[in-house]
Design a protein around this motif. Sequence first.
Motif, PDB file in Angstrom:
ATOM      1  N   SER A  66       0.850  -1.196   0.000  1.00 24.42           N
ATOM      2  CA  SER A  66       0.000   0.000   0.000  1.00 24.42           C
ATOM      3  C   SER A  66       0.882   1.242   0.000  1.00 24.42           C
ATOM      4  N   GLY A  67       0.259   2.393  -0.044  1.00 21.25           N
ATOM      5  CA  GLY A  67       0.995   3.649  -0.203  1.00 21.25           C
ATOM      6  C   GLY A  67       2.011   3.933   0.891  1.00 21.25           C
ATOM      7  N   THR A  68       1.737   3.509   2.098  1.00 24.51           N
ATOM      8  CA  THR A  68       2.660   3.775   3.208  1.00 24.51           C
ATOM      9  C   THR A  68       4.031   3.164   2.934  1.00 24.51           C
ATOM     10  N   TYR A  93      -0.735  12.288   7.945  1.00 24.07           N
ATOM     11  CA  TYR A  93       0.195  11.518   7.120  1.00 24.07           C
ATOM     12  C   TYR A  93       1.643  11.908   7.365  1.00 24.07           C
ATOM     13  N   ARG A  96       2.735  10.202  10.333  1.00 25.37           N
ATOM     14  CA  ARG A  96       3.157   8.826  10.023  1.00 25.37           C
ATOM     15  C   ARG A  96       4.615   8.813   9.549  1.00 25.37           C
ATOM     16  N   GLN A 194      -4.446   2.671  -6.297  1.00 25.05           N
ATOM     17  CA  GLN A 194      -5.894   2.706  -6.046  1.00 25.05           C
ATOM     18  C   GLN A 194      -6.457   4.096  -5.782  1.00 25.05           C
TER      19      GLN A 194
HETATM   20  C1  LIG Z   1      -3.512   7.072   1.301  1.00 29.10           C
HETATM   21  C2  LIG Z   1      -2.302   7.819   1.662  1.00 29.10           C
HETATM   22  C3  LIG Z   1      -1.112   7.143   1.961  1.00 29.10           C
HETATM   23  C4  LIG Z   1      -0.981   5.646   1.968  1.00 29.10           C
HETATM   24  O1  LIG Z   1      -1.909   4.985   2.749  1.00 29.10           O
HETATM   25  P1  LIG Z   1      -2.069   3.380   2.616  1.00 29.10           P
HETATM   26  O2  LIG Z   1      -3.222   3.115   3.526  1.00 29.10           O
HETATM   27  O3  LIG Z   1      -0.826   2.751   3.046  1.00 29.10           O
HETATM   28  O4  LIG Z   1      -2.372   3.118   1.168  1.00 29.10           O
HETATM   29  C5  LIG Z   1       0.013   7.908   2.195  1.00 29.10           C
HETATM   30  N1  LIG Z   1      -0.021   9.251   2.176  1.00 29.10           N
HETATM   31  C6  LIG Z   1      -1.148   9.930   1.903  1.00 29.10           C
HETATM   32  C7  LIG Z   1      -1.107  11.418   1.880  1.00 29.10           C
HETATM   33  C8  LIG Z   1      -2.328   9.241   1.644  1.00 29.10           C
HETATM   34  O5  LIG Z   1      -3.455   9.912   1.366  1.00 29.10           O
END
Ligand SMILES: *Cc1c(COP(=O)(O)O)cnc(C)c1O
Length: 376
Positions: A66-68, A93, A96, A194
């Motif tokens: 996923s994006g993280t 974010y 995070r 996604q």
């Molecule tokens: C969605 C998002 C992510 C990644 O989130 P995942 O739940 O890991 O897909 C990272 N940064 C931002 C700004 C996001 O909106």
Amino acid sequence: MDIKRNILLNPGPATTTDTVKLAQVVPDICPREKEFAAQMAGLREDLVRVAHGDPAKYAAVLFCGSGTLCMDVCLNSLLPEGKKALIVHNGAYSARAVEICRSYGLPHIDLELSYDRPADLAAVEQTLRENPDTALVYATHNETGAGLLNPIRELGALAHTYGAIFVADTTSTYAMRPINLEADNIDFCMASAQKGLMAMTGLSFVIGRRDVIEASRDYPRRSYYCNLWRQYDCFERTGEMEFTPPVQTVYAAIQAMKEYRAEGERAKWARHTRVMDAIHRGLEELGLRETIRREWQAGLVAAVRCPDDPSWDFQKVHDYCYERGFTIYPGKVGTAGTFRLCALGAIDVPDIEAFFQVFRQALDACGVAVPARYQD
Ligand SMILES: *Cc1c(COP(=O)(O)O)cnc(C)c1O
């Protein structure tokens, strides 16, 4: 095949087209075949072009996750020994990103700023001036928890003035709000398939400067699986991911890229904008208030203040809408007392109008007053 169409107003995964869903149904293939590597090569170039980069200068490096994962990869891979990362922290974010730095024990500055306004450039500049050992500046383009837009072009310029690279988390803007790597002073950006691309979960990518990735070969190797140079090097040598890629998700992303190009950057951004305008209109008609000033929003997420009404129950309203094919999303920690409506995905104004009919019924069914009541 008749697939029920759900309208996802959460901040990704987004509503997809049936053609993207069905692109996953392909003959079985071993991803080590040249045919599959060729598919990924085309996708990687297209991903760079979406951000107006020259594929000779910038590379897209795909990852399964996923994006993280891309946040993790950029932070753990791009910091030279003995240098610091500066995290511009003004939302959930970037919080995070700070946690990622802590997890790896990376030297970093947590520049915590107000969560309800764009990052303060003067504070960033002062921090850079006081910390000449900063090698990497990290900021979030659209702080998705609140829908706040950060001035990435200016942040990138500051990073460069003080000799640092600039990493922008564009996960919730890429392939929606236009991005230009050179003009926006971005050395690295990232996204997952996604969100803006309107493809499937499980494929994410970092896009960034080849020369910096190549230099990072000699940086401390802090992760085995999530190292940028390693994955880049494997792609460059073999055209493949080092380990098993999300095969079907890659086919869906290729179809989504075709649809992105057919719609066009400007038309797509115009569509997201009119969807967001319809969301603002619908909220105003119900007297619901947003947390971030309109001119500071990224135009993709509305963070809505929950009404001060004893009958308001997010879960009940959510469930009522969900049963009717519409998904709304809670707020993030730090923006407690909010819920979110997002303009991602293959949706348009009529979907939002249909949503607000259902949403109003949900408020009525729960006994929430319209127009919404607030104490202040
Ligand atoms: C969605 C998002 C992510 C990644 O989130 P995942 O739940 O890991 O897909 C990272 N940064 C931002 C700004 C996001 O909106």
